[in-house]
Design a protein around this motif. Structure first.
Motif, PDB file in Angstrom:
ATOM      1  N   ARG A 189       0.846  -1.189   0.000  1.00  0.00           N
ATOM      2  CA  ARG A 189       0.000   0.000   0.000  1.00  0.00           C
ATOM      3  C   ARG A 189       0.887   1.248   0.000  1.00  0.00           C
ATOM      4  NH1 ARG A 189      -2.644  -0.372   4.818  1.00  0.00           N
ATOM      5  NH2 ARG A 189      -4.388  -1.554   3.938  1.00  0.00           N
ATOM      6  N   PRO A 190       0.815   2.067  -1.048  1.00  0.00           N
ATOM      7  CA  PRO A 190       1.701   3.239  -1.121  1.00  0.00           C
ATOM      8  C   PRO A 190       1.200   4.361  -0.229  1.00  0.00           C
ATOM      9  CG  PRO A 190       0.216   3.236  -2.984  1.00  0.00           C
ATOM     10  CD  PRO A 190      -0.092   1.982  -2.184  1.00  0.00           C
ATOM     11  N   ARG A 191       2.117   5.146   0.283  1.00  0.00           N
ATOM     12  CA  ARG A 191       1.740   6.331   1.033  1.00  0.00           C
ATOM     13  C   ARG A 191       2.908   7.319   1.070  1.00  0.00           C
ATOM     14  NH1 ARG A 191      -3.408   8.078   2.959  1.00  0.00           N
ATOM     15  NH2 ARG A 191      -2.882  10.276   3.257  1.00  0.00           N
ATOM     16  N   LEU A 192       3.813   7.120   2.054  1.00  0.00           N
ATOM     17  CA  LEU A 192       4.887   8.089   2.253  1.00  0.00           C
ATOM     18  C   LEU A 192       5.755   8.240   1.013  1.00  0.00           C
ATOM     19  CD1 LEU A 192       6.367   9.992   4.197  1.00  0.00           C
ATOM     20  CD2 LEU A 192       7.722   8.024   4.961  1.00  0.00           C
ATOM     21  N   SER A 193       6.080   7.138   0.358  1.00  0.00           N
ATOM     22  CA  SER A 193       6.942   7.222  -0.823  1.00  0.00           C
ATOM     23  C   SER A 193       6.287   8.031  -1.935  1.00  0.00           C
ATOM     24  CB  SER A 193       7.303   5.822  -1.328  1.00  0.00           C
ATOM     25  OG  SER A 193       6.143   5.095  -1.672  1.00  0.00           O
ATOM     26  N   LEU A 194       4.957   7.940  -2.064  1.00  0.00           N
ATOM     27  CA  LEU A 194       4.264   8.734  -3.079  1.00  0.00           C
ATOM     28  C   LEU A 194       4.160  10.193  -2.667  1.00  0.00           C
ATOM     29  CD1 LEU A 194       1.344   6.390  -4.220  1.00  0.00           C
ATOM     30  CD2 LEU A 194       3.660   6.604  -5.149  1.00  0.00           C
ATOM     31  N   GLU A 195       4.024  10.444  -1.376  1.00  0.00           N
ATOM     32  CA  GLU A 195       3.990  11.820  -0.891  1.00  0.00           C
ATOM     33  C   GLU A 195       5.299  12.547  -1.182  1.00  0.00           C
ATOM     34  OE1 GLU A 195       3.106  11.350   3.234  1.00  0.00           O
ATOM     35  OE2 GLU A 195       0.946  11.076   2.912  1.00  0.00           O
ATOM     36  N   ARG A 196       6.364  11.783  -1.339  1.00  0.00           N
ATOM     37  CA  ARG A 196       7.680  12.386  -1.554  1.00  0.00           C
ATOM     38  C   ARG A 196       8.077  12.441  -3.019  1.00  0.00           C
ATOM     39  NH1 ARG A 196      10.661  10.249   4.042  1.00  0.00           N
ATOM     40  NH2 ARG A 196       9.737  11.924   5.262  1.00  0.00           N
TER      41      ARG A 196
END
Length: 411
Positions: free
Chosen positions: A20-27
């Motif tokens: 599940r993507p989250r922090l890596s996509l926020e960056r």
């Protein structure tokens, strides 16, 4: 839990690994997305929502969904796993001894969930205590990251691939993805789910520089009956395939490895972006790249730890023989030449087969989905307006851990 085994591309899917993507996509930003192998920045909330929909669809189909971030967090409760991963990703040679040692000590004390976020989402200079920054000998960094985010962890298919009774933990071609392999090595080595299971490590689990012998799971199709179909792409090299094939034969897990040559460009970066297995006698193909009569090469063991490369044969001939069918059906990407090119770019051919004749794909690929339906293939659709901009579909975003063979059996 049953033993991990993947016997085909189309047998009943039992267990799958997603991220599940989250922090890596926020960056992801306009200034760094290209070097992180994304064409654009994504709307994070929408991408997460689409991924949740994908995971829920699989659960609704009675498929066990494992999440990489959760497995990594649980792995990091093991002190040995934590020490190994910190040494691998924050080494003296990466950061310099003056910074690396105190940084590892600080990270070692973090909660497992927070450390897992940094190991997948990247660590910035602003997130570490100011006292640690004084240990840095070099001048001010040009990048905001101590370690870069790993947004391509979203595509769990590539970093490891299960083939019959074992797994290849793949040496990745691009620097932006190479640290992903460390996270998978740690999970497979120390997580209780895998410690208690007997499986084979085919390739990639050694701590060495693999140089040009790279391999990625999107190029590997376990088509069954002891055969593996592999694309030689911009990411998977002949050197990597040679090592994998030799290991498969040595462990008596395959009798044939079939090779097809792909163009070395991003629009078909892996075999599964232009070809996937939908039913016993049915494949999807993008005809600009895959043709039934295109040459392929079959590797077999020579009985002395080496390989025999047989003369090229038409792809359709080899597939019919391996699958024991009289005729292979090829469903081409839908629409006119312009629509087909757009839909291939949006992963119309990159579907995940759940069981024979039932696949998951993006709803935006209308023309191709219509062709699947007319051919008797059921398409369960998910939204991919944001996820698809990462250039990966349902197959790319999933790593099967348990799947039946062509006859619906397991060893």
């Amino acid at each position: 839990m049953e033993r991990h085994y993947v016997g085909s591309e189309i047998g009943q899917l039992k267990t799958v690994l997603l991220h599940r993507p989250r922090l890596s996509l926020e960056r992801l930003t306009p200034s760094n997305c290209q070097e992180l192998l994304f064409d654009d920045v994504l709307c994070v909330e929408r991408a997460v929502e689409e991924h949740n929909q994908f995971a829920q669809l699989l659960r609704d189909q009675n498929i066990n969904v494992l999440l990489l971030g959760e497995l990594l967090t649980e792995t990091l409760h093991d002190p040995q796993a934590r020490e190994w991963l910190l040494s691998a990703q924050f080494s003296d040679y990466r950061l310099g001894p003056a910074l690396a040692h105190p940084l590892r000590e600080w990270l070692a004390e973090l909660p497992a969930e927070q450390l897992s976020r940094y190991l997948t989402g990247g660590l910035t200079w602003q997130e570490v205590p100011e006292a640690l920054l004084k240990q840095r000998i070099a001048a001010s960094p040009h990048s905001p990251f101590i370690t870069r985010p790993l947004p391509n962890h979203l595509f769990t298919r590539d970093t490891s691939c299960w083939i019959y009774q074992g797994v290849s933990i793949n040496p990745m071609a691009k620097p932006a993805r190479q640290r992903e392999t460390d996270n998978l090595r740690a999970i497979y080595r120390w997580h209780p789910l895998f410690q208690s299971n007997d499986y084979i490590n085919y390739y990639g689990n050694e701590e060495r520089y693999y140089d040009h012998a790279t391999l990625e799971g999107g190029d590997v199709l376990v088509i069954g009956n002891g055969a593996v179909l592999i694309g030689l792409s911009e990411r998977t090299t002949a050197q990597g395939v040679e090592f994998l094939a030799a290991s498969l034969f040595r462990h008596q897990q395959a009798t044939r490895v079939i090779l097809v040559e792909l163009p070395k460009h991003r629009s078909c970066m892996h075999l599964d972006t232009v070809m996937t297995h939908l039913d016993h006698d049915t494949f999807s193909i993008y005809p600009e790249v895959i043709q039934p009569d295109m040459p392929c090469w079959v590797l077999t063991p020579d009985g002395k730890s080496g390989l025999i490369q047989h003369p090229p044969q038409p792809l359709v001939t080899v597939l019919e023989k391996v699958l024991a069918v009289t005729e292979i059906r090829f469903i081409t990407t839908g629409g006119d030449i312009f629509e087909a090119e757009r839909e291939q770019w949006n992963d119309a051919n990159n579907v995940l087969t759940l069981r024979p004749g039932v696949v998951v794909g993006y709803d935006r690929n209308l023309r191709t989905n219509e062709k699947y339906d007319k051919a008797g293939i059921t398409v369960l659709t998910i939204r991919g307006d944001e996820l698809g901009r990462g250039r990966g579909g349902a197959r790319c975003m999933s790593c099967p851990l348990e799947r039946d063979d062509l006859e619906g059996n397991r060893p």
